[in-house]
Scaffold this motif. Structure first.
Motif, PDB file in Angstrom:
ATOM      1  N   TRP A  27       0.817  -1.212   0.000  1.00  0.00           N
ATOM      2  CA  TRP A  27       0.000   0.000   0.000  1.00  0.00           C
ATOM      3  C   TRP A  27       0.854   1.266   0.000  1.00  0.00           C
ATOM      4  N   VAL A  28       1.899   1.289   0.842  1.00  0.00           N
ATOM      5  CA  VAL A  28       2.663   2.517   1.040  1.00  0.00           C
ATOM      6  C   VAL A  28       3.858   2.629   0.089  1.00  0.00           C
ATOM      7  N   ILE A  29       4.542   1.540  -0.186  1.00  0.00           N
ATOM      8  CA  ILE A  29       5.787   1.617  -0.944  1.00  0.00           C
ATOM      9  C   ILE A  29       5.604   1.307  -2.429  1.00  0.00           C
ATOM     10  N   ILE A  30       4.806   0.303  -2.748  1.00  0.00           N
ATOM     11  CA  ILE A  30       4.709  -0.135  -4.145  1.00  0.00           C
ATOM     12  C   ILE A  30       3.591   0.575  -4.896  1.00  0.00           C
ATOM     13  N   LEU A  31       2.439   0.767  -4.262  1.00  0.00           N
ATOM     14  CA  LEU A  31       1.265   1.317  -4.942  1.00  0.00           C
ATOM     15  C   LEU A  31       1.472   2.704  -5.557  1.00  0.00           C
ATOM     16  N   PRO A  32       2.272   3.595  -4.948  1.00  0.00           N
ATOM     17  CA  PRO A  32       2.471   4.894  -5.599  1.00  0.00           C
ATOM     18  C   PRO A  32       3.124   4.807  -6.980  1.00  0.00           C
ATOM     19  N   PHE A  33       3.810   3.715  -7.266  1.00  0.00           N
ATOM     20  CA  PHE A  33       4.471   3.559  -8.552  1.00  0.00           C
ATOM     21  C   PHE A  33       3.604   2.839  -9.589  1.00  0.00           C
TER      22      PHE A  33
END
Length: 84
Positions: A27-33
């Motif tokens: 949710w926090v590290i991968i999803l923004p990309f």
């Protein structure tokens, strides 16, 4: 018998913690990309809650810990004054 039950409960808690850690990491590290048009975004709440949730939980935990310390200190002082 109790040992195997304790072991099962322990493994269950470890598994739950691992699942929560994996979900939060995605949710926090991968999803923004990941592109916003992808369907994976429907499985996660807005990113604002990724910060607000742990922040609120931390504040509540600190208030509870502070209240416990204050209560314990008050009871200790009250007990000392009765014995003197």
């Amino acid at each position: 018998m109790a040992t195997s039950m304790d072991q099962a409960a322990g493994w269950g808690m470890v598994g739950l913690a691992g699942a929560i850690f994996s979900y939060y990491t995605i949710w926090v590290i991968i999803l923004p990309f990941v592109d916003v048009n992808q369907n994976i975004h429907k499985f996660f709440p807005p990113r604002m809650y990724a910060i607000a949730g742990p922040l609120i939980a931390g504040v509540v935990a600190l208030v509870l810990i502070g209240s416990f310390v204050k209560y314990s200190t008050f009871k200790s002082k009250q007990k000392k004054s009765k014995t003197q």
